[in-house]
Design a protein around this motif. Structure first.
Motif, PDB file in Angstrom:
ATOM      1  N   THR A 142       0.692  -1.119  -0.011  1.00 62.67           N
ATOM      2  CA  THR A 142       0.050   0.255  -0.121  1.00 62.67           C
ATOM      3  C   THR A 142       0.870   1.394  -0.070  1.00 62.67           C
ATOM      4  O   THR A 142       0.284   2.168   0.143  1.00 62.67           O
ATOM      5  CB  THR A 142      -0.863  -0.127   1.379  1.00 62.67           C
ATOM      6  N   ASP A 143       2.062   1.067  -0.176  1.00 63.16           N
ATOM      7  CA  ASP A 143       3.007   2.415   0.034  1.00 63.16           C
ATOM      8  C   ASP A 143       3.663   2.599  -1.259  1.00 63.16           C
ATOM      9  O   ASP A 143       4.934   2.224  -1.609  1.00 63.16           O
ATOM     10  CB  ASP A 143       3.960   1.886   1.208  1.00 63.16           C
ATOM     11  N   ALA A 144       3.006   3.367  -2.129  1.00 56.73           N
ATOM     12  CA  ALA A 144       3.813   3.783  -3.268  1.00 56.73           C
ATOM     13  C   ALA A 144       4.922   4.740  -3.229  1.00 56.73           C
ATOM     14  O   ALA A 144       5.776   4.773  -4.120  1.00 56.73           O
ATOM     15  CB  ALA A 144       2.605   4.581  -4.261  1.00 56.73           C
ATOM     16  N   VAL A 145       5.089   5.336  -2.278  1.00 54.93           N
ATOM     17  CA  VAL A 145       6.348   6.261  -1.910  1.00 54.93           C
ATOM     18  C   VAL A 145       7.594   5.484  -1.476  1.00 54.93           C
ATOM     19  O   VAL A 145       8.520   5.444  -2.039  1.00 54.93           O
ATOM     20  CB  VAL A 145       5.917   7.316  -0.766  1.00 54.93           C
TER      21      VAL A 145
ATOM     22  N   TYR B  80       5.665  -0.010  -3.445  1.00 54.47           N
ATOM     23  CA  TYR B  80       4.935   0.294  -4.493  1.00 54.47           C
ATOM     24  C   TYR B  80       3.708  -0.074  -4.037  1.00 54.47           C
ATOM     25  O   TYR B  80       3.329  -0.526  -2.974  1.00 54.47           O
ATOM     26  CB  TYR B  80       5.150  -1.139  -5.661  1.00 54.47           C
ATOM     27  N   ALA B  81       2.389   0.198  -4.388  1.00 53.44           N
ATOM     28  CA  ALA B  81       1.199   0.222  -4.028  1.00 53.44           C
ATOM     29  C   ALA B  81       0.431  -0.472  -5.267  1.00 53.44           C
ATOM     30  O   ALA B  81       0.413  -0.161  -6.249  1.00 53.44           O
ATOM     31  CB  ALA B  81       0.566   1.317  -3.879  1.00 53.44           C
ATOM     32  N   TYR B  82      -0.126  -1.957  -4.852  1.00 51.11           N
ATOM     33  CA  TYR B  82      -0.705  -2.552  -6.054  1.00 51.11           C
ATOM     34  C   TYR B  82      -1.497  -3.801  -5.270  1.00 51.11           C
ATOM     35  O   TYR B  82      -1.243  -4.239  -4.193  1.00 51.11           O
ATOM     36  CB  TYR B  82       0.385  -3.170  -6.918  1.00 51.11           C
ATOM     37  N   ASP B  83      -2.419  -4.279  -6.029  1.00 46.39           N
ATOM     38  CA  ASP B  83      -3.306  -5.343  -5.536  1.00 46.39           C
ATOM     39  C   ASP B  83      -3.972  -6.181  -6.940  1.00 46.39           C
ATOM     40  O   ASP B  83      -3.416  -6.670  -7.768  1.00 46.39           O
ATOM     41  CB  ASP B  83      -4.138  -5.171  -4.308  1.00 46.39           C
ATOM     42  N   LYS B  84      -5.192  -5.987  -7.084  1.00 41.17           N
ATOM     43  CA  LYS B  84      -6.218  -6.536  -7.936  1.00 41.17           C
ATOM     44  C   LYS B  84      -5.893  -6.118  -9.309  1.00 41.17           C
ATOM     45  O   LYS B  84      -6.203  -6.894 -10.312  1.00 41.17           O
ATOM     46  CB  LYS B  84      -7.415  -6.714  -7.629  1.00 41.17           C
ATOM     47  N   ASP B  85      -5.133  -5.003  -9.625  1.00 41.39           N
ATOM     48  CA  ASP B  85      -5.085  -4.487 -11.123  1.00 41.39           C
ATOM     49  C   ASP B  85      -3.622  -4.953 -11.435  1.00 41.39           C
ATOM     50  O   ASP B  85      -3.059  -4.394 -12.513  1.00 41.39           O
ATOM     51  CB  ASP B  85      -5.358  -3.268 -11.227  1.00 41.39           C
ATOM     52  N   SER B  86      -2.795  -5.508 -10.803  1.00 41.33           N
ATOM     53  CA  SER B  86      -1.313  -5.866 -10.949  1.00 41.33           C
ATOM     54  C   SER B  86      -1.152  -7.370 -11.604  1.00 41.33           C
ATOM     55  O   SER B  86      -1.864  -8.191 -11.162  1.00 41.33           O
ATOM     56  CB  SER B  86      -0.524  -5.565  -9.875  1.00 41.33           C
ATOM     57  N   LEU B  87      -0.366  -7.283 -12.653  1.00 42.37           N
ATOM     58  CA  LEU B  87      -0.085  -8.629 -13.288  1.00 42.37           C
ATOM     59  C   LEU B  87       1.013  -9.206 -12.430  1.00 42.37           C
ATOM     60  O   LEU B  87       0.845 -10.547 -12.109  1.00 42.37           O
ATOM     61  CB  LEU B  87       0.540  -8.370 -14.523  1.00 42.37           C
ATOM     62  N   VAL B  88       1.943  -8.427 -11.819  1.00 39.84           N
ATOM     63  CA  VAL B  88       2.842  -9.072 -10.789  1.00 39.84           C
ATOM     64  C   VAL B  88       2.260  -9.198  -9.537  1.00 39.84           C
ATOM     65  O   VAL B  88       1.953  -8.212  -8.888  1.00 39.84           O
ATOM     66  CB  VAL B  88       4.204  -8.185 -10.962  1.00 39.84           C
TER      67      VAL B  88
ATOM     68  N   PHE C 143      18.058  -0.904   4.721  1.00 43.82           N
ATOM     69  CA  PHE C 143      19.252   0.247   4.401  1.00 43.82           C
ATOM     70  C   PHE C 143      18.361   1.644   4.989  1.00 43.82           C
ATOM     71  O   PHE C 143      19.243   2.554   5.304  1.00 43.82           O
ATOM     72  CB  PHE C 143      19.318   0.738   2.977  1.00 43.82           C
ATOM     73  N   GLU C 144      16.956   1.582   5.260  1.00 47.40           N
ATOM     74  CA  GLU C 144      16.502   2.747   5.872  1.00 47.40           C
ATOM     75  C   GLU C 144      16.956   2.898   7.521  1.00 47.40           C
ATOM     76  O   GLU C 144      16.916   4.138   7.948  1.00 47.40           O
ATOM     77  CB  GLU C 144      14.860   2.890   5.774  1.00 47.40           C
ATOM     78  N   MET C 145      17.079   1.660   7.996  1.00 44.29           N
ATOM     79  CA  MET C 145      17.750   1.815   9.560  1.00 44.29           C
ATOM     80  C   MET C 145      18.992   2.659   9.603  1.00 44.29           C
ATOM     81  O   MET C 145      19.369   3.093  10.587  1.00 44.29           O
ATOM     82  CB  MET C 145      17.585   0.499   9.821  1.00 44.29           C
ATOM     83  N   LYS C 146      19.641   2.689   8.411  1.00 41.86           N
ATOM     84  CA  LYS C 146      20.953   3.349   8.413  1.00 41.86           C
ATOM     85  C   LYS C 146      20.712   4.881   8.028  1.00 41.86           C
ATOM     86  O   LYS C 146      21.670   5.535   7.723  1.00 41.86           O
ATOM     87  CB  LYS C 146      21.940   2.907   7.412  1.00 41.86           C
ATOM     88  N   GLY C 147      19.440   5.326   7.917  1.00 43.40           N
ATOM     89  CA  GLY C 147      19.195   6.970   7.479  1.00 43.40           C
ATOM     90  C   GLY C 147      19.139   7.050   6.225  1.00 43.40           C
ATOM     91  O   GLY C 147      19.119   8.190   5.773  1.00 43.40           O
ATOM     92  N   GLU C 148      19.410   6.094   5.420  1.00 39.51           N
ATOM     93  CA  GLU C 148      19.267   6.300   3.945  1.00 39.51           C
ATOM     94  C   GLU C 148      17.996   6.114   3.514  1.00 39.51           C
ATOM     95  O   GLU C 148      17.300   5.254   3.661  1.00 39.51           O
ATOM     96  CB  GLU C 148      20.111   5.386   3.391  1.00 39.51           C
ATOM     97  N   ALA C 149      17.708   7.223   2.670  1.00 40.26           N
ATOM     98  CA  ALA C 149      16.120   7.278   2.010  1.00 40.26           C
ATOM     99  C   ALA C 149      15.955   6.428   0.836  1.00 40.26           C
ATOM    100  O   ALA C 149      16.880   6.246   0.112  1.00 40.26           O
ATOM    101  CB  ALA C 149      15.881   8.783   2.038  1.00 40.26           C
ATOM    102  N   SER C 150      14.697   6.154   0.611  1.00 43.38           N
ATOM    103  CA  SER C 150      14.433   5.626  -0.672  1.00 43.38           C
ATOM    104  C   SER C 150      14.385   6.527  -1.821  1.00 43.38           C
ATOM    105  O   SER C 150      13.882   7.722  -1.625  1.00 43.38           O
ATOM    106  CB  SER C 150      12.796   4.873  -0.439  1.00 43.38           C
ATOM    107  N   PRO C 151      14.756   6.227  -2.985  1.00 46.21           N
ATOM    108  CA  PRO C 151      14.617   7.419  -4.052  1.00 46.21           C
ATOM    109  C   PRO C 151      13.154   7.351  -4.289  1.00 46.21           C
ATOM    110  O   PRO C 151      12.205   6.609  -3.999  1.00 46.21           O
ATOM    111  CB  PRO C 151      15.221   6.311  -5.222  1.00 46.21           C
ATOM    112  N   LYS C 152      12.878   8.413  -4.861  1.00 49.85           N
ATOM    113  CA  LYS C 152      11.298   8.979  -5.023  1.00 49.85           C
ATOM    114  C   LYS C 152      10.640   8.035  -6.330  1.00 49.85           C
ATOM    115  O   LYS C 152      11.544   7.511  -7.173  1.00 49.85           O
ATOM    116  CB  LYS C 152      11.080  10.266  -5.404  1.00 49.85           C
ATOM    117  N   PRO C 153       9.556   7.697  -6.156  1.00 47.30           N
ATOM    118  CA  PRO C 153       9.120   6.652  -7.248  1.00 47.30           C
ATOM    119  C   PRO C 153       8.987   7.457  -8.648  1.00 47.30           C
ATOM    120  O   PRO C 153       9.035   8.421  -8.761  1.00 47.30           O
ATOM    121  CB  PRO C 153       7.649   6.607  -6.699  1.00 47.30           C
TER     122      PRO C 153
ATOM    123  N   MET D  43       1.078  -2.160   4.549  1.00 48.49           N
ATOM    124  CA  MET D  43       2.690  -1.988   4.655  1.00 48.49           C
ATOM    125  C   MET D  43       3.023  -0.186   4.977  1.00 48.49           C
ATOM    126  O   MET D  43       3.942   0.124   5.493  1.00 48.49           O
ATOM    127  CB  MET D  43       3.393  -2.112   3.365  1.00 48.49           C
ATOM    128  N   LYS D  44       1.944   0.630   4.351  1.00 47.36           N
ATOM    129  CA  LYS D  44       2.005   1.950   4.479  1.00 47.36           C
ATOM    130  C   LYS D  44       1.918   2.307   6.024  1.00 47.36           C
ATOM    131  O   LYS D  44       2.857   3.109   6.814  1.00 47.36           O
ATOM    132  CB  LYS D  44       1.194   2.747   4.054  1.00 47.36           C
TER     133      LYS D  44
END
Lengths: 367, 367
Positions: B313-316, B319-327, B357-367, B347-348
């Motif tokens: 549920t966390d696109a930021v 990823y956020a996906y469920d019934k419309d996703s092929l994967v 890696f977030e625990m080391k204070g490193e951020a995720s890249p933007k979607p 998840m969100k």
């Protein structure tokens, strides 16, 4: 190298060794310092323990020495033959290697008893092969060259299918609780080889994961492997029939069908090990030509390896048989043992006792 | 209930927990009295340890509470829900449950990279489906309704066969060491879910055996499961291609053939678990419709059971996906979650961090 616990009559110790309660372990993790303290205190006891014979039911000789030397070589840190724990995989055939297989494979005796039980619903079996031969105890016809495997599969199909795995497990357990060996008049689970129980425990005490790799049915062996050998169900590999998922009466279940899924014998054994374990073993124990490829695949791979053939040579305390026997036929694998330097165990001279009950001073009935 | 060790960035701790060196355990067996003494000394520390949060990367909420409550209920001696250790089996889907599966299953990315590598020997693939779609990154065509499964099998056939299992393992390890995720620019083995690493360690610290039950290839997952999740190769279940024993150049080996042996997905998952484990799990974790039957079989069996669906549920942060996703298509299993009272992880809101890696204070890249 750490000596294993002393083995009692049953395999209770080896079971405890396989699945030591995790919370207890964890308590130690909680306080490393105290753990280190305990380790230092216990080290002298550990050194003492090494003097305890890990294989007390084995006579001194080449076979016993080769097994102990192998375990010492692969577990001694700094040794050129040292093998890390996660690669210490040892595989054991069941019929004739861990328990008795004469005068007929135990699972076959079970299947024939099931045939008799189901006979009222299938009177046609009285005149129809291979059922007739099985019901008459005519093992020669049953295991006739080139037809034995198909006959056994046919009989397994009608006796082992048509229920859930849980129901089948219960049927096997009930049978094992009452059935007795025709010569020894004891439950089959008491007719396991004491020296091999010691080997299982010895390997586990030295960081090995022990797997049973049986030509017999995986779910038949699982019904007693944990209690009898200390081997949990997920470390049992065997032949299987087709099992499918279905919903019945609104509930999900698995159901057993009378078709062969996998034959874990001969060249099937290395394949079964790869499917279940995902690693090549470094030690393998067998007693018949059905174990040939498992032992070849294990030992012909470079590095320090151990292959062992249990040779049934004791007609007085058990049975003596090899290349002329339909059950546990041993011919090619005995030839290969020379070529590949496998250890051949002579049951008559290498084993002080065969069965756990002998340790209580009870004698075997005469042949 | 015993609290698990605190989890670091990687799953090193959980690995140690799964395969604690046996000789160390054994030293304790050697001297019961000293062991008892140590136990009594350590008991107060153990009580303290219970105050440590076993799932520190989980926000307080229904999902976290339901997992902890379940573990406490089945491990508390005397509880009506108590489950003996040998029956504490927990199964975990891999793709989307333990590690990232978007924008494409990791194994599929691997297969496409292999296609590119082999392309000079098969120039016809440029114009031939499903190879063309795979090489073009045209996942819509590749996973088109009703053809996705067959297309993937075709591609797996030409990229995963034609070598020994040992050679395949090395190919996968080499690829994992260099390949990077297109958005996160990190090795895939770093894109595992920190909260799930904590769940794996927490379950193991409470006497559970943890199994991975993947729709992906059993030998692909085995190549990293031990180091990444602390799950040894023999506790990985997955789909497989045909493997056969043969002798080549005088040496025994297994060889991988391009035919499907077993599909460990949907109704195949309970069958795969039965084959490998021989017991019905009491807890199962999944994230897609491919996990539906595994969760049904686990939870609809009477007794205290846990079913968990990880809902993306966390696109930021991911990823956020469920019934419309092929994967990682999630539709029926989300409906079933209501009916069967499974825990649905959002998840969100439920996860403080997604990746280690977030625990080391490193951020995720933007979607």
């Amino acid at each position: 190298m750490i000596a294993p616990p002393r083995i009692g009559v049953a395999a209770v110790h080896s079971k405890a060794s396989e699945s030591m309660p995790r919370p207890d372990r964890h308590k130690l993790t909680v306080s490393c310092l105290l753990g280190l303290f305990a380790f230092l205190c216990l080290a002298p006891f550990s050194a003492m323990a090494q003097a305890v014979d890990p294989l007390p039911s084995w006579n001194d000789g080449k076979a016993k020495q080769s097994i102990i030397k192998f375990v010492e070589d692969v577990t001694r840190e700094g040794s050129p033959d040292f093998v890390p724990k996660e690669q210490r995989i040892a595989t054991f055939d069941n019929d004739g290697t861990l328990w008795i297989e004469q005068p007929m494979y135990v699972q076959m005796v079970f299947a024939i008893d099931r045939l008799r039980e189901l006979l009222p619903m299938h009177p046609e079996w009285r005149d129809q092969q291979p059922f007739k031969a099985a019901l008459d105890g005519d093992f020669k016809t049953l295991l006739k060259d080139g037809q034995g495997s198909r006959n056994l599969q046919t009989i397994v199909g009608v006796t082992h299918a048509g229920m859930t795995p849980e129901e089948f497990e219960q049927i096997v357990k009930n049978w094992l609780a009452t059935a007795k060996h025709p010569r020894f008049h004891r439950p089959y689970t008491e007719l396991v080889y004491q020296p091999m129980l010691e080997v299982l425990a010895y390997f586990r005490a030295n960081g090995f994961k022990t797997f049973i790799v049986s030509g017999g049915g995986i779910e038949f062996v699982r019904a007693f492997a944990d209690q009898t050998y200390g081997v949990p169900t997920d470390q049992v590999i065997g032949s299987s029939i087709v099992t499918k998922f279905e919903r019945r009466d609104g509930l999900p279940r698995l159901f057993r069908f009378p078709d062969v899924n996998f034959v874990d014998d001969g060249p099937g054994k290395p394949v079964g090990i790869e499917q279940h374990v995902g690693r090549r073993p470094i030690a393998a124990f067998g007693n018949s030509d059905g174990d040939l490829q498992m032992l070849q695949w294990t030992t012909e791979s470079g590095g320090r390896r151990l292959g062992v053939i249990v040779h049934h040579t004791d007609a007085v305390r058990e049975y003596a048989y090899d290349k002329d026997s339909l059950v546990g036929h041993l011919d090619l694998a005995l030839e290969a043992a020379k070529l590949d330097s496998w250890t051949v165990v002579d049951m008559k001279t290498d084993w002080k006792v065969i069965f756990p009950f002998e340790m209580k001073g009870e004698a075997s009935p005469k042949p």
